[in-house]
Design a protein around this motif. Structure first.
Motif, PDB file in Angstrom:
ATOM      1  N   GLN A  92     -21.525  34.477  23.797  1.00  0.00           N
ATOM      2  CA  GLN A  92     -20.520  34.374  22.626  1.00  0.00           C
ATOM      3  C   GLN A  92     -21.055  34.920  21.406  1.00  0.00           C
ATOM      4  OE1 GLN A  92     -17.794  31.534  22.822  1.00  0.00           O
ATOM      5  NE2 GLN A  92     -16.210  32.408  23.525  1.00  0.00           N
ATOM      6  N   VAL A  93     -21.251  35.886  20.536  1.00  0.00           N
ATOM      7  CA  VAL A  93     -21.096  36.106  19.502  1.00  0.00           C
ATOM      8  C   VAL A  93     -20.435  36.314  18.099  1.00  0.00           C
ATOM      9  CG1 VAL A  93     -23.150  37.415  17.338  1.00  0.00           C
ATOM     10  CG2 VAL A  93     -23.731  37.736  19.957  1.00  0.00           C
ATOM     11  N   ILE A  94     -19.965  35.014  17.025  1.00  0.00           N
ATOM     12  CA  ILE A  94     -18.926  35.034  16.735  1.00  0.00           C
ATOM     13  C   ILE A  94     -19.298  35.359  15.294  1.00  0.00           C
ATOM     14  CG2 ILE A  94     -17.099  33.242  16.321  1.00  0.00           C
ATOM     15  CD1 ILE A  94     -17.610  32.004  19.252  1.00  0.00           C
ATOM     16  N   SER A  95     -18.128  35.809  14.805  1.00  0.00           N
ATOM     17  CA  SER A  95     -18.779  35.644  13.180  1.00  0.00           C
ATOM     18  C   SER A  95     -16.814  35.771  12.633  1.00  0.00           C
ATOM     19  CB  SER A  95     -18.792  36.917  12.556  1.00  0.00           C
ATOM     20  OG  SER A  95     -17.873  38.009  12.492  1.00  0.00           O
ATOM     21  N   VAL A  96     -16.779  35.120  11.517  1.00  0.00           N
ATOM     22  CA  VAL A  96     -15.663  35.154  10.509  1.00  0.00           C
ATOM     23  C   VAL A  96     -14.670  36.103  11.026  1.00  0.00           C
ATOM     24  CG1 VAL A  96     -14.886  35.158   7.896  1.00  0.00           C
ATOM     25  CG2 VAL A  96     -16.701  34.239   8.766  1.00  0.00           C
TER      26      VAL A  96
END
Length: 141
Positions: free
Chosen positions: A12-16
């Motif tokens: 998982q690659v999560i940002s704001v």
């Protein structure tokens, strides 16, 4: 070359701004302060800080996707990898004109007398602008 399947892990690659990637992956290459780190399936457990740079994700089947990230962290445990960053964007989505303007703005501010806090902020802005410009040129061919 053989067509054997490589082992995968959950990524998982999560940002704001939301989820950038949520699927299985064969490999991810992450930017660190002192270089890059590749993570494969069954990697040892760890938590690390990430630097501004480009992440490279190898999807099952061998296709690579790229993302330009700002500061963040990665946690690897139980054959899963979670990357949490302030921002992430695909190189083809980068507005080169805006990135160039941010670079020029940061360069101007670095040449002015500033507090240490303002200086560090200008340095960070410059690093991010340079990363975005380089990635847009290199991965948007």
């Amino acid at each position: 070359m053989s067509q054997e399947k490589l082992p995968t892990f959950g990524l998982q690659v999560i940002s704001v701004n939301g989820m950038f990637y949520d699927d299985r992956a064969e490999e991810i290459i992450l930017p660190l302060e002192d270089g890059e780190l590749a993570i494969l399936a069954e990697h040892e457990e760890m938590i690390l800080a990430l630097s501004d740079g480009v992440i490279k994700i190898k999807k099952p089947g061998g296709e690579w996707i790229y993302g330009v990230i700002s500061l963040g962290s990665v946690q690897v445990a139980n054959n899963r990898c979670i990357v949490i960053v302030n921002t992430v964007e695909r190189p083809e989505d980068i507005d080169k004109r805006r990135a160039q303007e941010a670079y020029e703005f940061a360069m101007e501010h670095l040449q002015q007398k500033q507090s240490i806090k303002e200086f560090k902020k200008s340095q960070a802005g410059l690093a991010r602008a340079l990363t975005r410009l380089k990635a847009a040129a290199k991965y948007n061919e």
